[in-house]
Design a protein around this motif. Structure first.
Motif, PDB file in Angstrom:
ATOM      1  N   ASP A 130      -0.269   7.468  -3.752  1.00 34.20           N
ATOM      2  CA  ASP A 130       1.040   6.916  -3.446  1.00 34.20           C
ATOM      3  C   ASP A 130       0.749   5.679  -2.592  1.00 34.20           C
ATOM      4  OD1 ASP A 130       3.382   6.194  -2.143  1.00 34.20           O
ATOM      5  OD2 ASP A 130       4.142   8.243  -2.114  1.00 34.20           O
ATOM      6  N   ALA A 131       1.188   4.512  -3.064  1.00 32.36           N
ATOM      7  CA  ALA A 131       0.813   3.255  -2.398  1.00 32.36           C
ATOM      8  C   ALA A 131       1.394   3.141  -0.992  1.00 32.36           C
ATOM      9  CB  ALA A 131       1.238   2.065  -3.247  1.00 32.36           C
ATOM     10  N   THR A 132       2.306   4.035  -0.621  1.00 26.39           N
ATOM     11  CA  THR A 132       2.875   3.981   0.733  1.00 26.39           C
ATOM     12  C   THR A 132       2.114   4.887   1.698  1.00 26.39           C
ATOM     13  OG1 THR A 132       4.428   5.801   0.334  1.00 26.39           O
ATOM     14  CG2 THR A 132       5.191   3.584  -0.228  1.00 26.39           C
ATOM     15  N   CYS A 133       1.168   5.668   1.194  1.00 26.53           N
ATOM     16  CA  CYS A 133       0.491   6.685   2.009  1.00 26.53           C
ATOM     17  C   CYS A 133      -0.913   6.199   2.394  1.00 26.53           C
ATOM     18  CB  CYS A 133       0.434   7.993   1.220  1.00 26.53           C
ATOM     19  SG  CYS A 133      -0.599   9.227   2.002  1.00 26.53           S
ATOM     20  N   LEU A 134      -1.130   6.007   3.693  1.00 24.40           N
ATOM     21  CA  LEU A 134      -2.414   5.459   4.160  1.00 24.40           C
ATOM     22  C   LEU A 134      -3.597   6.351   3.792  1.00 24.40           C
ATOM     23  CD1 LEU A 134      -1.341   4.040   7.630  1.00 24.40           C
ATOM     24  CD2 LEU A 134      -2.156   2.728   5.655  1.00 24.40           C
ATOM     25  N   GLU A 135      -3.387   7.670   3.886  1.00 25.45           N
ATOM     26  CA  GLU A 135      -4.476   8.603   3.527  1.00 25.45           C
ATOM     27  C   GLU A 135      -4.863   8.440   2.063  1.00 25.45           C
ATOM     28  OE1 GLU A 135      -3.758  12.811   4.094  1.00 25.45           O
ATOM     29  OE2 GLU A 135      -3.584  12.426   6.240  1.00 25.45           O
ATOM     30  N   ASP A 136      -3.849   8.354   1.208  1.00 26.71           N
ATOM     31  CA  ASP A 136      -4.112   8.175  -0.224  1.00 26.71           C
ATOM     32  C   ASP A 136      -4.854   6.867  -0.474  1.00 26.71           C
ATOM     33  OD1 ASP A 136      -2.678  10.455  -0.594  1.00 26.71           O
ATOM     34  OD2 ASP A 136      -1.195   9.603  -1.965  1.00 26.71           O
ATOM     35  N   LEU A 137      -4.441   5.822   0.232  1.00 29.44           N
ATOM     36  CA  LEU A 137      -5.067   4.506   0.009  1.00 29.44           C
ATOM     37  C   LEU A 137      -6.525   4.525   0.457  1.00 29.44           C
ATOM     38  CD1 LEU A 137      -2.158   2.128   1.092  1.00 29.44           C
ATOM     39  CD2 LEU A 137      -3.044   2.453  -1.215  1.00 29.44           C
TER      40      LEU A 137
ATOM     41  N   LYS B 159      -0.355  -2.304   3.639  1.00 28.63           N
ATOM     42  CA  LYS B 159      -1.156  -1.083   3.867  1.00 28.63           C
ATOM     43  C   LYS B 159      -2.455  -1.135   3.062  1.00 28.63           C
ATOM     44  CE  LYS B 159       2.703   2.017   5.037  1.00 28.63           C
ATOM     45  NZ  LYS B 159       3.633   3.037   4.564  1.00 28.63           N
ATOM     46  N   LEU B 160      -2.347  -1.605   1.836  1.00 30.12           N
ATOM     47  CA  LEU B 160      -3.537  -1.701   0.978  1.00 30.12           C
ATOM     48  C   LEU B 160      -4.547  -2.696   1.559  1.00 30.12           C
ATOM     49  CD1 LEU B 160      -5.178  -1.537  -1.694  1.00 30.12           C
ATOM     50  CD2 LEU B 160      -3.565  -3.208  -2.640  1.00 30.12           C
ATOM     51  N   LEU B 161      -4.048  -3.865   1.963  1.00 28.95           N
ATOM     52  CA  LEU B 161      -4.948  -4.903   2.488  1.00 28.95           C
ATOM     53  C   LEU B 161      -5.593  -4.457   3.795  1.00 28.95           C
ATOM     54  CD1 LEU B 161      -2.643  -7.934   1.656  1.00 28.95           C
ATOM     55  CD2 LEU B 161      -4.913  -7.512   0.676  1.00 28.95           C
ATOM     56  N   GLN B 162      -4.777  -3.834   4.663  1.00 30.53           N
ATOM     57  CA  GLN B 162      -5.311  -3.381   5.954  1.00 30.53           C
ATOM     58  C   GLN B 162      -6.370  -2.298   5.745  1.00 30.53           C
ATOM     59  OE1 GLN B 162      -2.642  -3.376   9.370  1.00 30.53           O
ATOM     60  NE2 GLN B 162      -3.104  -1.224   9.679  1.00 30.53           N
ATOM     61  N   THR B 163      -6.106  -1.390   4.821  1.00 29.87           N
ATOM     62  CA  THR B 163      -7.069  -0.320   4.517  1.00 29.87           C
ATOM     63  C   THR B 163      -8.353  -0.917   3.960  1.00 29.87           C
ATOM     64  OG1 THR B 163      -5.247   1.184   4.044  1.00 29.87           O
ATOM     65  CG2 THR B 163      -7.403   1.822   3.192  1.00 29.87           C
ATOM     66  N   ALA B 164      -8.216  -1.822   3.008  1.00 30.46           N
ATOM     67  CA  ALA B 164      -9.401  -2.430   2.386  1.00 30.46           C
ATOM     68  C   ALA B 164     -10.220  -3.179   3.434  1.00 30.46           C
ATOM     69  CB  ALA B 164      -8.974  -3.386   1.271  1.00 30.46           C
TER      70      ALA B 164
ATOM     71  N   ALA C 285       1.426 -11.773   1.646  1.00 31.51           N
ATOM     72  CA  ALA C 285       0.299 -12.446   0.966  1.00 31.51           C
ATOM     73  C   ALA C 285      -0.153 -13.655   1.779  1.00 31.51           C
ATOM     74  CB  ALA C 285       0.710 -12.866  -0.443  1.00 31.51           C
ATOM     75  N   ARG C 286       0.803 -14.407   2.325  1.00 28.87           N
ATOM     76  CA  ARG C 286       0.440 -15.587   3.123  1.00 28.87           C
ATOM     77  C   ARG C 286      -0.218 -15.172   4.444  1.00 28.87           C
ATOM     78  NH1 ARG C 286       5.304 -17.425   0.916  1.00 28.87           N
ATOM     79  NH2 ARG C 286       6.488 -16.476   2.599  1.00 28.87           N
ATOM     80  N   SER C 287       0.418 -14.221   5.149  1.00 36.03           N
ATOM     81  CA  SER C 287      -0.079 -13.851   6.480  1.00 36.03           C
ATOM     82  C   SER C 287      -1.463 -13.215   6.390  1.00 36.03           C
ATOM     83  CB  SER C 287       0.895 -12.878   7.157  1.00 36.03           C
ATOM     84  OG  SER C 287       2.162 -13.466   7.238  1.00 36.03           O
ATOM     85  N   PHE C 288      -1.653 -12.297   5.454  1.00 37.15           N
ATOM     86  CA  PHE C 288      -2.958 -11.645   5.315  1.00 37.15           C
ATOM     87  C   PHE C 288      -3.964 -12.587   4.660  1.00 37.15           C
ATOM     88  CE2 PHE C 288      -3.486  -7.063   6.315  1.00 37.15           C
ATOM     89  CZ  PHE C 288      -4.867  -7.075   6.437  1.00 37.15           C
ATOM     90  N   GLY C 289      -3.464 -13.488   3.838  1.00 36.68           N
ATOM     91  CA  GLY C 289      -4.347 -14.452   3.181  1.00 36.68           C
ATOM     92  C   GLY C 289      -5.070 -15.306   4.202  1.00 36.68           C
TER      93      GLY C 289
END
Ligand SMILES: NC(=O)c1ccc[n+]([C@@H]2O[C@H](COP(=O)([O-])OP(=O)(O)OC[C@H]3O[C@@H](n4cnc5c(N)ncnc54)[C@H](O)[C@@H]3O)[C@@H](O)[C@H]2O)c1
Length: 279
Positions: free
Chosen positions: A66-73, A128-133, A174-178
């Motif tokens: 689930d893309a909203t769940c940090l554990e899953d990511l 969440k995806l970018l922060q996890t990665a 996308a801009r801020s994390f980019g």
């Protein structure tokens, strides 16, 4: 036709539900271009959709998340690196859902719990995806991350509802994390703003057929299909676009630069003639 643009590259692809999904087309093209990747979707979408067929066709592992769940990511990213034998080079975020749209709540009568879900699934999941990665150091230098957006982030379009707010937030993330990921690891992050497309998510848009007819008439090159969107995403994952980052890139046949076209005007005038003659 294959150009080997992604030869040796590894990735993670979110959002392939069925053959109509944009992510499905991207996965196919990435495979044709020589990439290896994992596929992911929610447990429910894996059960009700047909991602297993795509996994078989492309020799990919499906990892539920689930893309909203940090554990899953975290599990997804770690398992992907384990399966692919190292860090990834590209990630596609092709995820969206609005309960307000599904339950036909108008923009001036939103359910705020639904709105929070819309924003979480369709935009914050990207953060969440970018922060996890990043925390897991999961993306190679000069890697590329793409999320799919829509022009309702910039312009008001009848019936797009709270998804417009989600897309505006998605593009901002996308801009801020980019900036952060670019400065640190030369990783680029972009959004692709795609034409209306007949998919499961697309069919949630009010009068999708009418909208597609309008955008087709307005766009000098016509609407961009899901297959064409996949081609574009492949170029963004390839080494040919290494200095493109923090952009919202329109992939819409020119629609975003139009005000009025002769073809759309002609149709509008026919409607006016009809009304004036009592038709
Ligand atoms: N179809 C269009 O007209 C259009 C136009 C521009 C942009 N987009 C965007 O393209 C992307 C892909 O949509 P699509 O048109 O291919 O439709 P789609 O319905 O095939 O894909 C949407 C995907 O989101 C997944 N999803 C929903 N909630 C999730 C969650 N909590 N965790 C993980 N995955 C979840 C669904 O399972 C599905 O696979 C979306 O971001 C959409 O907004 C679509």
């Amino acid at each position: 036709m294959s150009y080997n643009l992604l030869k040796g590259k590894k990735g993670i692809i979110f959002g392939a539900l069925d053959e109509k999904s944009i992510a499905w087309k991207v996965a196919r093209r990435a495979w044709e271009e020589g990439a290896r990747f994992t596929l992911t979707n929610t447990e429910a979408s894996i059960r009700f959709g047909s991602i297993a067929d795509l996994a078989e066709e492309t020799g990919s592992l499906v990892i539920p998340a689930d893309a909203t769940c940090l554990e899953d990511l975290e599990n997804l990213v770690l398992k992907s690196m384990e399966h692919l034998g190292g860090k990834v080079d590209f990630i596609l975020h092709s995820v969206a859902m609005s309960l307000n749209v599904r339950k036909k709540r108008d923009y001036n009568d939103l359910d705020y719990d639904y709105l929070n879900k819309t924003l979480d699934i369709s935009a914050i999941s990207f953060h969440k995806l970018l922060q996890t990665a990043r925390k897991l150091d999961a993306i190679n230098d000069w890697g590329s991350v793409v999320a799919l957006s829509y022009i309702a982030a910039q312009r008001t379009l009848f019936g797009y509802n709270d998804m417009a707010d989600a897309k505006a937030l998605l593009e901002s993330i996308a801009r801020s994390f980019g900036y952060i990921y670019g400065r640190e690891k030369k990783i680029r992050i972009n959004t692709v703003s795609q034409s209306p497309t007949p998919t499961t998510a697309g069919s949630g848009i009010r009068d999708l057929a009418g909208l597609m007819d309008f955008t087709e008439r307005m766009s000098p090159l016509g609407n961009a299909t899901a297959d064409e969107c996949a081609d574009y995403c492949i170029t963004l994952f390839s080494d040919l676009t290494r200095k493109v980052t923090m952009q919202n890139l329109y992939h819409d046949g020119g629609f975003s630069s139009m005000g009025m076209s002769a073809r759309a005007m002609h149709t509008y005038e026919k409607g006016l003639d009809c009304r004036n003659s009592g038709g």
